[in-house]
Structure formats: structure tokens, C-alpha cells
Design a protein around this motif. Structure first.
Motif, PDB file in Angstrom:
ATOM      1  N   UNK B 116       1.026  -1.444   0.114  1.00 55.88           N
ATOM      2  CA  UNK B 116       0.280   0.358   0.036  1.00 55.88           C
ATOM      3  C   UNK B 116       1.082   1.307   0.078  1.00 55.88           C
ATOM      4  N   UNK B 117       1.773   0.955   0.445  1.00 57.67           N
ATOM      5  CA  UNK B 117       3.006   2.600  -0.493  1.00 57.67           C
ATOM      6  C   UNK B 117       3.464   2.666  -1.064  1.00 57.67           C
ATOM      7  N   UNK B 118       3.851   0.833  -1.855  1.00 56.38           N
ATOM      8  CA  UNK B 118       3.395   2.197  -3.665  1.00 56.38           C
ATOM      9  C   UNK B 118       2.182   2.665  -3.824  1.00 56.38           C
ATOM     10  N   UNK B 119       0.859   2.217  -3.448  1.00 53.78           N
ATOM     11  CA  UNK B 119      -0.684   2.336  -3.669  1.00 53.78           C
ATOM     12  C   UNK B 119      -0.291   4.001  -3.448  1.00 53.78           C
ATOM     13  N   UNK B 121       2.280   6.132  -2.726  1.00 52.98           N
ATOM     14  CA  UNK B 121       2.893   6.903  -3.659  1.00 52.98           C
ATOM     15  C   UNK B 121       2.099   7.357  -4.631  1.00 52.98           C
ATOM     16  N   UNK B 122       2.167   6.433  -6.225  1.00 48.51           N
ATOM     17  CA  UNK B 122       1.593   6.347  -6.877  1.00 48.51           C
ATOM     18  C   UNK B 122       0.462   7.712  -7.216  1.00 48.51           C
ATOM     19  N   UNK B 123      -1.095   8.008  -5.826  1.00 43.56           N
ATOM     20  CA  UNK B 123      -0.875   9.216  -5.472  1.00 43.56           C
ATOM     21  C   UNK B 123      -0.421  10.307  -5.819  1.00 43.56           C
ATOM     22  N   UNK B 125       2.314  10.879  -6.992  1.00 47.82           N
ATOM     23  CA  UNK B 125       2.987  11.585  -8.176  1.00 47.82           C
ATOM     24  C   UNK B 125       1.942  12.215  -9.237  1.00 47.82           C
ATOM     25  N   UNK B 225      -1.935   5.865   9.602  1.00 48.25           N
ATOM     26  CA  UNK B 225      -1.478   6.697   9.604  1.00 48.25           C
ATOM     27  C   UNK B 225      -0.375   7.300   8.182  1.00 48.25           C
ATOM     28  N   UNK B 226      -0.442   6.098   7.834  1.00 43.52           N
ATOM     29  CA  UNK B 226       1.107   7.032   7.064  1.00 43.52           C
ATOM     30  C   UNK B 226      -0.099   7.465   5.743  1.00 43.52           C
ATOM     31  N   UNK B 229       0.501  11.080   6.126  1.00 44.58           N
ATOM     32  CA  UNK B 229       2.146  11.220   6.823  1.00 44.58           C
ATOM     33  C   UNK B 229       2.569  11.500   5.141  1.00 44.58           C
ATOM     34  N   UNK B 230       1.732  11.340   4.483  1.00 43.37           N
ATOM     35  CA  UNK B 230       2.435  10.956   3.222  1.00 43.37           C
ATOM     36  C   UNK B 230       1.579  12.601   1.906  1.00 43.37           C
ATOM     37  N   UNK B 240      -2.815   8.500  13.988  1.00 44.80           N
ATOM     38  CA  UNK B 240      -2.215   7.715  14.196  1.00 44.80           C
ATOM     39  C   UNK B 240      -1.169   8.624  13.837  1.00 44.80           C
TER      40      UNK B 240
END
Lengths: 256, 293
Positions: B116-119, B121-123, B125, B225-226, B229-230, B240
Motif C-alpha cells: 500500500x506504500x506503492x499505491x 506513492x502512485x497518488x 506522483x 497514519x501513513x 503522513x505522505x 495515527x
């Protein structure tokens, strides 16, 4: 009868919504441009650059050690748990069911935080071992649920047939039951493997110095690193995931 | 050894490994969260000795109510949007042929398995000021060139819906697939309007799937939380983020525990509400979640 077109339109929009970001990301990993805003030609430069990132390789090694270990242990524990839940209907199994089920809905941050506190309170050094313990903990539930679903469709009369034909209890279990259930167990294990491979939040809480995993590395790259490298790394991880899903789907299809 | 004893032994043998593991690494840690809430911190980022109410007092921090409020409304908005999208999607999937159902199910499951980090990150971008979506929206004169698509509550909501939507579609589809669509035809034959049939026959028919979908989106969303955060900004923190900040930045584990204990209670409330609701309806015999992954 006239059917509303709305559900079909929603379905198509949802699929575009799911895959558009992923497609853009994969396309950008082959983009020569540093910032990915414009297309500057096809290039494998980011993949070549990945080969020279030693940190990423070390992180990959850690990730695989943990994923393999956690998969093996959680496959065994999850399978025995599913058997117990399916076979017995005692009060203990009700509690057991709640124990297996709750980790599936509890927010990851709570699991990570509570495990961190346990390890700190027990004075256990944070590192690969604590990550392994944490991963087994959340993988058990997923394996148990997948295997339990298979057991519910399972025709137990074949076991009785084997025993009627003179097979001992042990022979019936190892020669009839396990081979027939193998696809379900393998599908559960595959899910555990990808979940362990991809987990960030829980891992981040229980990781120590020197136990950086791939998702932790990706996180710090998202925060400080260069986007094209993440695109390339993500594309590789996506391929691994697609292969795992495809394989797991084939395992479950053959049975039905 | 007689049959009953043998059966008991066998049950104990296959129950105790997972049972013990989850007690030690899931139940006890959850209890420890509540205990450490009443412990002081030590200067080395560990846990001190003795007992204190400092953490409880720190929960009175004037910043917290707004963070709690943001967490709750973002989670409710995420759940509502997911359900709104998942019901027609699940309905449509269940009406297609078996081969199509299989294919579409695979397409819904893939994001669920993807890191899910990749998903997220994709957003990041896509939404980036120099990214394609911004260019397209500015080109269509839908947003002003200086609007930021990232680092706000809207971006968090979008990415939360993106992340949790598969979790909502799976149980709703599973329920819709078992639904007997002849009931809708019967209602229509008896003169019910299409919408009326949908709301008073179909939705109650898949109510278990709906309930599961609400739970598996709302509860994890509360602990996000992530994502904030991102793609969130400094003014769109959720609970979170505060837990992570107390753990990693301030290294004050008791304060982090206090917030986690609060979040645990917040998560238990909807879970218990559903359990009570189900008990009253007398549909407790089948499992709460039909695992479909």
C-alpha cells in the motif's frame, strides 16, 4: 425490463480509479525524465541505477528472510487453527475464533505500537527477530481464514471412506486430507508471504537499527529520495505481487 | 485413553499453538498499552518505574479535540464514499456471467495484495504540482494554477478511499452473489419501482455484507497514519500521526500508549455495537466476516 446503467458505469469508473495511478507509475519507471511530468523517451536507466543501490539489496535480503520465516510459521499455525475451528465447537473455540478474527480488523498502528511496548517492556532487542514475531502474528489470521474457507467446502466423507477401507487415522490425514487441502494452504501461505513482503506500518514500529526492510526503505525514499528509483522498484514489486495473485488464483481454481 | 480424552487431547494439540501465540503477542501487548499509559517515561526513551497520571493529563492537550474530530470525520467520509461506490460495483459484478465475475474479482483483489506504500506513492506522483492530473485539470480550467492537490484533507480522503475500496467491494460482492435476484423481479412484478425494489429488497438482502464492509473500512481508517503522513499536510494530522510522532520524534512511549489506548477504545465501540446488533437480530451463527481474499 429496463436496467439502470449506473452500476456498470460505477464499476468501470472504479476499475479506472484502481488502475490509473498504477499504470502511470509503471509508465514513469520507463521514462527518461527525472521528474516524470513529461515523457522524454523510453529508458531503463532507473532499473540500472537500482542495481547499484546497495542499501536496497540489503533491505531486500532482510525482507525475504522475514517473509520466508513468517510464511512457514504462520502457515503451520494458521492451518492448525483452521482445523481446530472447523472440527470443534467448544467454548474455547469461540474465544479462539475471536482471537483469530480480531487482528484482521485492528488498525495496524495499534498492533505495531502494542508489540513495540511489549518488546520494550520485556527488554527484547528490536531487529529482524522482533519483525518476524510481529509478521507471524498478523499472518496467522489470514492463513486461518483462507484455510477455514476451504475446509467449509471440503467433503469429509472421503476421509471416512479412506478409514473404512482400512487406512489408519494418520494415513488418512497425511495421504488424503493434506494433499486435497494443499491448494488452500498454499493460497493462504502465498497471501501471508505477500503481506509480510509489503508490510510497512507494523514493521516500522518494531524494527531496530540494521533491520531495514524493503517497505521501510521505500518509505524513506518517498520522504527523501528520488521518485524515478521508487517507480522502478515499485514496478518490480508489483510484478511479484501480480505473479503471486495469479498463482494463488490458479491454486484455488483447480479445486473448484 | 478413551475416545473423549483422545478428542480433548487432539483439540488441545491443534488449538494451543495459535491460541498461545495470539495471547502472548496480541492480547498481552494490548493490555500492556493500557498499563504503560499510567507509567512515567524515562530520559532514554524507555519506560520509567512507579506510576503516574501525567499521560492522562496530557490527553487534555487543546490540540487533540481537533485532531480527533478530523480523524472521525475523515473516517466516516471514507466509509460513506466506499459504500456508495462498492454497492453498485458489487451489484453489477454479481449480475455478470461467472467468467466475468472471476476476472473482475481478480482485478479487485490485486490492489488488495499490492504494497500500500506503492499505491499511496502512485497518488503522490499523480497529484504532484508538476504531475499529470494537475496539468490536465489546469488545462481544462477546472482548478487555478496555484491550487495544491496535495497536502490537504481532500488528498487524504481520496487516497483513503482508494486504499480501502477493495475491502468494501469484497464483502458486498460476496453477499450480492448469494442474493436471490428473483426477489427483485417479484417486487417489480408486484409493481414496485426499480429504486424501491433496490432499497427495500436488495439492500436489506445484503445487510451482512454491508455491515462487514462498513467495519473493515471504518476501523482501519480510524488508525490511518501513513496516508496523512505522505499526502496530508501539517494541518491535516490524524490520531495515527500523533501516536507515531510521540513514538519516533518525542520518544515518549507512555504518551504514545495513552493515545493508542484511546484509539483502541474508539475502535472497540463500533465493533461491539455491531456484535450487539447481530446478537439481537439472531444472526450470530455465521461468521462476521466472510473472508474472500
Amino acid at each position: 425490463m429496463k436496467h439502470s446503467r449506473l452500476p456498470l458505469i460505477t464499476l468501470i469508473l472504479v476499475l479506472v480509479f484502481f488502475y490509473l495511478p498504477i499504470i502511470v507509475l509503471v509508465a514513469n519507471s520507463f521514462n527518461a525524465s527525472r521528474f516524470g511530468g513529461t515523457w522524454e523517451g523510453f529508458s531503463l536507466v532507473w532499473y540500472k541505477r537500482l542495481l547499484h543501490e546497495r542499501d536496497i539489496w540489503r533491505a531486500l535480503e532482510n525482507t525475504l528472510i522475514i517473509a520466508v520465516g513468517a510464511t512457514v510459521v504462520s502457515a503451520v499455525l494458521g492451518t492448525t487453527a483452521a482445523f481446530a475451528l472447523h472440527r470443534f465447537a467448544s467454548r474455547i473455540q469461540k474465544v479462539h475464533y475471536v482471537l483469530i478474527y480480531t487482528p484482521l480488523v485492528v488498525p495496524e498502528i495499534l498492533m505495531g505500537m502494542s508489540l513495540l511496548l511489549l518488546f520494550v517492556a520485556m527488554k527484547i532487542q528490536l531487529g529482524l527477530f522482533t519483525i518476524f514475531l510481529a509478521h507471524v502474528t498478523f499472518c496467522i489470521s489470514y492463513v486461518a481464514m483462507v484455510v477455514l474457507a476451504r475446509l467449509q467446502d471440503f467433503d469429509f466423507s472421503v476421509i471416512e471412506a479412506a478409514q473404512d477401507l482400512g487406512a489408519s487415522w494418520w494415513t488418512a490425514a497425511t495421504r488424503v486430507l493434506l494433499p486435497l487441502l494443499f491448494p488452500g494452504i498454499a493460497a493462504g501461505a502465498l497471501l501471508a508471504f505477500t503481506l509480510s513482503l509489503d508490510d510497512f506500518v507494523i514493521t516500522f514500529f518494531v524494527a531496530g537499527p540494521g533491520s531495514t526492510t524493503l517497505p521501510i526503505r521505500i518509505y524513506s525514499m518517498i520522504k527523501h529520495g528520488s521518485p524515478p528509483l521508487i517507480n522502478a522498484l515499485s514496478t518490480i514489486l508489483l510484478l511479484v505481487t501480480f505473479a503471486a495473485v495469479w498463482f494463488s488464483q490458479r491454486l484455488t481454481e483447480e479445486k473448484s | 485413553m478413551n475416545k473423549v480424552q483422545q478428542k480433548r487431547l487432539w483439540e488441545w494439540l491443534i488449538t494451543s499453538p495459535s491460541f498461545t501465540w495470539l495471547c502472548v503477542l496480541f492480547v498481552i501487548p494490548t493490555l500492556i498499552v493500557f498499563i504503560i499509559t499510567f507509567k512515567p517515561s524515562d530520559p532514554y526513551g524507555g519506560i520509567g518505574t512507579g506510576w503516574t497520571l501525567d499521560t492522562l493529563k496530557s490527553l487534555g492537550n487543546p490540540n487533540y479535540p481537533s485532531i480527533v474530530w478530523r480523524t472521525v470525520w475523515l473516517s466516516i467520509a471514507t466509509t460513506a464514499t466506499c459504500i456508495l461506490l462498492a454497492v453498485p460495483t458489487g451489484y453489477c459484478m454479481s449480475r455478470l456471467s461467472k467468467t466475468w465475475q472471476q476476472k473482475l474479482l481478480l482485478l479487485v483483489i490485486i490492489p488488495f495484495w499490492t504494497c500500500f506504500l506503492i499505491r499511496i506513492f502512485a497518488w503522490k506522483v499523480l497529484l504532484h504540482p508538476e504531475g499529470p492530473l494537475k496539468h490536465a485539470l489546469v488545462g481544462l480550467h477546472l482548478v487555478a494554477p496555484d491550487t495544491s492537490l496535495l497536502y490537504n484533507a481532500g488528498a487524504i480522503l481520496l487516497v483513503m478511499v482508494y486504499t480501502y475500496l477493495p475491502f468494501a467491494i469484497l464483502p458486498i460482492y460476496a453477499a450480492a452473489e448469494k442474493f436471490d435476484f428473483r426477489l427483485i423481479e417479484a417486487a417489480r412484478d408486484l409493481g414496485a419501482h426499480q429504486l424501491r425494489a433496490f432499497f427495500s429488497i436488495f439492500l436489506p438482502g445484503i445487510r451482512r455484507g454491508l455491515l462487514t464492509a462498513i467495519l473493515v473500512v471504518f476501523i482501519p481508517a480510524l488508525g490511518s497514519y501513513v496516508i496523512p503522513d505522505i499526502v496530508g499536510g501539517p494541518h491535516s494530522e490524524m490520531i495515527g500521526n500523533k501516536i507515531a510522532q510521540r513514538t519516533f520524534v518525542d520518544r515518549n512511549l507512555p504518551h504514545a500508549s495513552g493515545l493508542s489506548a484511546f484509539l483502541t477504545l474508539a475502535v472497540l465501540a463500533p465493533l461491539l455495537a455491531v456484535l450487539v446488533l447481530q446478537k439481537r437480530k439472531g444472526i450470530e451463527e455465521d461468521p462476521l466476516i466472510e473472508e474472500d481474499a
